[in-house]
Each structure stands twice: as structure tokens, then as C-alpha cells.
Scaffold this motif. Structure first.
Motif, PDB file in Angstrom:
ATOM      1  N   LEU A   1       0.849  -1.181   0.000  1.00  0.00           N
ATOM      2  CA  LEU A   1       0.000   0.000   0.000  1.00  0.00           C
ATOM      3  C   LEU A   1       0.886   1.233   0.000  1.00  0.00           C
ATOM      4  N   VAL A   2       0.612   2.176  -0.909  1.00  0.00           N
ATOM      5  CA  VAL A   2       1.363   3.428  -0.967  1.00  0.00           C
ATOM      6  C   VAL A   2       0.889   4.303   0.194  1.00  0.00           C
ATOM      7  N   VAL A   3       1.844   4.707   1.058  1.00  0.00           N
ATOM      8  CA  VAL A   3       1.485   5.508   2.234  1.00  0.00           C
ATOM      9  C   VAL A   3       2.030   6.929   2.177  1.00  0.00           C
ATOM     10  N   ASP A   4       2.991   7.198   1.275  1.00  0.00           N
ATOM     11  CA  ASP A   4       3.557   8.530   1.164  1.00  0.00           C
ATOM     12  C   ASP A   4       4.304   8.641  -0.155  1.00  0.00           C
TER      13      ASP A   4
ATOM     14  N   TRP B   1       6.705   5.677  -0.699  1.00  0.00           N
ATOM     15  CA  TRP B   1       6.842   4.866   0.498  1.00  0.00           C
ATOM     16  C   TRP B   1       5.679   3.887   0.516  1.00  0.00           C
ATOM     17  N   VAL B   2       6.005   2.623   0.663  1.00  0.00           N
ATOM     18  CA  VAL B   2       4.973   1.594   0.684  1.00  0.00           C
ATOM     19  C   VAL B   2       5.082   0.801   1.980  1.00  0.00           C
ATOM     20  N   GLU B   3       3.958   0.211   2.369  1.00  0.00           N
ATOM     21  CA  GLU B   3       3.920  -0.677   3.525  1.00  0.00           C
ATOM     22  C   GLU B   3       3.432  -2.034   3.086  1.00  0.00           C
ATOM     23  N   THR B   4       4.124  -3.050   3.564  1.00  0.00           N
ATOM     24  CA  THR B   4       3.696  -4.421   3.317  1.00  0.00           C
ATOM     25  C   THR B   4       3.405  -5.060   4.663  1.00  0.00           C
ATOM     26  N   CYS B   5       2.497  -5.991   4.679  1.00  0.00           N
ATOM     27  CA  CYS B   5       2.149  -6.713   5.900  1.00  0.00           C
ATOM     28  C   CYS B   5       2.874  -8.046   5.869  1.00  0.00           C
ATOM     29  N   ARG B   6       3.565  -8.371   6.957  1.00  0.00           N
ATOM     30  CA  ARG B   6       4.296  -9.643   7.003  1.00  0.00           C
ATOM     31  C   ARG B   6       3.314 -10.791   6.948  1.00  0.00           C
ATOM     32  N   GLN B   7       3.621 -11.733   6.063  1.00  0.00           N
ATOM     33  CA  GLN B   7       2.776 -12.901   5.891  1.00  0.00           C
ATOM     34  C   GLN B   7       3.654 -14.131   5.855  1.00  0.00           C
ATOM     35  N   SER B   8       3.060 -15.260   6.131  1.00  0.00           N
ATOM     36  CA  SER B   8       3.784 -16.512   5.962  1.00  0.00           C
ATOM     37  C   SER B   8       2.852 -17.498   5.277  1.00  0.00           C
ATOM     38  N   ALA B   9       3.434 -18.541   4.761  1.00  0.00           N
ATOM     39  CA  ALA B   9       2.651 -19.564   4.068  1.00  0.00           C
ATOM     40  C   ALA B   9       2.211 -20.663   5.023  1.00  0.00           C
ATOM     41  N   CYS B  10       2.283 -20.400   6.309  1.00  0.00           N
ATOM     42  CA  CYS B  10       2.032 -21.431   7.312  1.00  0.00           C
ATOM     43  C   CYS B  10       0.589 -21.935   7.323  1.00  0.00           C
TER      44      CYS B  10
ATOM     45  N   GLN C   1       2.306  -7.054  11.707  1.00  0.00           N
ATOM     46  CA  GLN C   1       3.365  -6.056  11.660  1.00  0.00           C
ATOM     47  C   GLN C   1       3.588  -5.644  10.210  1.00  0.00           C
ATOM     48  N   THR C   2       3.858  -4.372  10.035  1.00  0.00           N
ATOM     49  CA  THR C   2       4.102  -3.874   8.692  1.00  0.00           C
ATOM     50  C   THR C   2       5.550  -3.460   8.554  1.00  0.00           C
ATOM     51  N   GLN C   3       6.001  -3.478   7.325  1.00  0.00           N
ATOM     52  CA  GLN C   3       7.340  -3.014   7.011  1.00  0.00           C
ATOM     53  C   GLN C   3       7.200  -1.884   6.001  1.00  0.00           C
ATOM     54  N   ARG C   4       7.879  -0.780   6.266  1.00  0.00           N
ATOM     55  CA  ARG C   4       7.791   0.394   5.409  1.00  0.00           C
ATOM     56  C   ARG C   4       9.108   0.562   4.668  1.00  0.00           C
ATOM     57  N   MET C   5       9.011   0.838   3.358  1.00  0.00           N
ATOM     58  CA  MET C   5      10.225   1.014   2.552  1.00  0.00           C
ATOM     59  C   MET C   5       9.984   1.987   1.417  1.00  0.00           C
ATOM     60  N   LEU C   6      11.067   2.598   0.977  1.00  0.00           N
ATOM     61  CA  LEU C   6      11.036   3.514  -0.156  1.00  0.00           C
ATOM     62  C   LEU C   6      11.307   2.722  -1.425  1.00  0.00           C
ATOM     63  N   VAL C   7      10.441   2.888  -2.420  1.00  0.00           N
ATOM     64  CA  VAL C   7      10.580   2.180  -3.685  1.00  0.00           C
ATOM     65  C   VAL C   7      10.565   3.204  -4.811  1.00  0.00           C
ATOM     66  N   LYS C   8      11.567   3.114  -5.669  1.00  0.00           N
ATOM     67  CA  LYS C   8      11.606   4.003  -6.831  1.00  0.00           C
ATOM     68  C   LYS C   8      10.683   3.441  -7.906  1.00  0.00           C
ATOM     69  N   THR C   9       9.970   4.355  -8.580  1.00  0.00           N
ATOM     70  CA  THR C   9       9.045   3.920  -9.619  1.00  0.00           C
ATOM     71  C   THR C   9       8.854   5.022 -10.652  1.00  0.00           C
ATOM     72  N   HIS C  10       8.468   4.616 -11.843  1.00  0.00           N
ATOM     73  CA  HIS C  10       8.143   5.569 -12.905  1.00  0.00           C
ATOM     74  C   HIS C  10       6.630   5.756 -13.031  1.00  0.00           C
ATOM     75  N   LEU C  11       5.841   4.978 -12.278  1.00  0.00           N
ATOM     76  CA  LEU C  11       4.386   5.072 -12.327  1.00  0.00           C
ATOM     77  C   LEU C  11       3.904   6.279 -11.540  1.00  0.00           C
ATOM     78  N   ASP C  12       2.785   6.846 -11.961  1.00  0.00           N
ATOM     79  CA  ASP C  12       2.168   7.962 -11.249  1.00  0.00           C
ATOM     80  C   ASP C  12       1.226   7.372 -10.202  1.00  0.00           C
ATOM     81  N   LEU C  13       1.700   7.317  -8.973  1.00  0.00           N
ATOM     82  CA  LEU C  13       0.930   6.701  -7.897  1.00  0.00           C
ATOM     83  C   LEU C  13       0.523   7.745  -6.875  1.00  0.00           C
ATOM     84  N   GLU C  14      -0.574   7.485  -6.193  1.00  0.00           N
ATOM     85  CA  GLU C  14      -1.087   8.370  -5.155  1.00  0.00           C
ATOM     86  C   GLU C  14      -1.151   7.600  -3.845  1.00  0.00           C
ATOM     87  N   VAL C  15      -1.183   8.337  -2.736  1.00  0.00           N
ATOM     88  CA  VAL C  15      -1.327   7.721  -1.424  1.00  0.00           C
ATOM     89  C   VAL C  15      -2.643   6.947  -1.392  1.00  0.00           C
ATOM     90  N   GLY C  16      -2.599   5.729  -0.923  1.00  0.00           N
ATOM     91  CA  GLY C  16      -3.774   4.867  -0.874  1.00  0.00           C
ATOM     92  C   GLY C  16      -3.829   3.844  -1.994  1.00  0.00           C
TER      93      GLY C  16
END
Length: 158
Positions: free
Chosen positions: A7-10, A17-26, A47-62
Motif C-alpha cells: 500500500l502506498v502511504v507517502d 513509500w509503501v507498507e507491506t504486511c508480514r505474511q507466511s505460508a504457514c 506487523q508492517t514493514q515500510r520502505m522507499l521504492v523508486k518507480t516511474h508510475l504515477d501513484l497516489e497515497v492509498g
């Protein structure tokens, strides 16, 4: 390519900046009741992990996006993190056994120092390569999320 939904958060000048939710295949595994990894997955659920991702797409928060990471980067990173410290520990344990005998505290100390040296090398390597584009996730595509506010009208009423 390994994929993960995020999910784009900023937004900023360097990317999104995107957030991913930790998942497992358990949940689909038959051994989930007797596995340590399943226990770790339960402890980190939500728990979420936040990271900066470079992209050429025009994305908005949400916006929801699909991130991708190459299998080779994942395998190299996994081997580095999991195998290198263990191999360093085993080598130092063998050296300690040859020098001091198998039952000596010096042998144990050398094995522990090998493990520590392995972890320190992994930390140093990851800091040196944290901006390496080969190890960075990329935005593969923007996900289209159906609008929940649109009501469906049955054809029989028309």
C-alpha cells in the motif's frame, strides 16, 4: 520474480513509500502445529514493514501496488544471511578443535567468534549494498481495487 502486495502511504521526490504486511505460508502447511517458523509467523502477524521504492508510475497515497524482487537477489540474500555465519562458525569450531581439542572452552569461544564474525560481515555487506538496484524491490504494477460503494442492480428489476 517474487511478488508482494503493498500500500502506498507517502510520496516524495525519490519515489513512493509503501507498507507491506508480514505474511507466511504457514496456514496452508500440514506441519504448522509443530513448526517453529509457524510460531514466529504468529508472533509477527499484523506487523508492517515500510520502505522507499523508486518507480516511474504515477501513484497516489492509498494506491495498492504489486512489488517484485528477483529470485536471484532473494536467494543470494538468504544464503548470505543464513549460511555465511554458520559456515564461519563451523570453520572456526574445526580450527578450535584442531588447536585445543573438542572439549575445551577455547574451541567453543572460537566457534562463537566465527559466528559473530559471520554476522558482522553480513551487516557490513548489507550496508554497502543497501542502495544496489539489484537488491531493491520494484513496483511492477498498480492494482485495480473494485469500488465497494457501487451497488449492483439485479437485472430482474430493470
Amino acid at each position: 520474480m517474487l511478488e508482494e502486495q503493498a500500500l502506498v502511504v507517502d510520496k516524495d521526490s525519490q519515489g513512493v513509500w509503501v507498507e507491506t504486511c508480514r505474511q507466511s505460508a504457514c496456514q496452508s502447511c500440514a506441519s504448522k502445529s509443530s513448526c517453529g517458523h509457524s510460531l514466529l509467523g504468529k508472533m509477527s502477524r499484523g506487523q508492517t514493514q515500510r520502505m522507499l521504492v523508486k518507480t516511474h508510475l504515477d501513484l497516489e497515497v492509498g494506491d495498492q501496488v504489486m512489488l517484485g524482487l528477483s529470485e536471484s537477489a532473494f536467494l543470494k540474500g538468504s544464503a548470505l544471511v543464513y549460511l555465511l555465519p554458520l559456515i564461519a562458525m563451523i570453520i572456526m569450531a574445526i580450527v578450535g578443535e584442531q588447536l585445543f581439542g573438542a572439549d575445551s572452552w577455547q574451541s567453543l569461544a572460537l566457534a562463537a567468534s566465527g559466528l559473530l564474525i559471520g554476522f558482522l560481515f553480513v551487516r557490513s555487506y548489507s550496508k554497502q549494498h543497501q542502495l544496489d538496484p539489484n537488491y531493491q524491490p520494484v513496483v511492477l504494477r498498480k492494482l485495480v481495487v473494485p469500488n465497494a460503494s457501487v451497488q449492483k442492480i439485479p437485472l430482474s428489476t430493470l
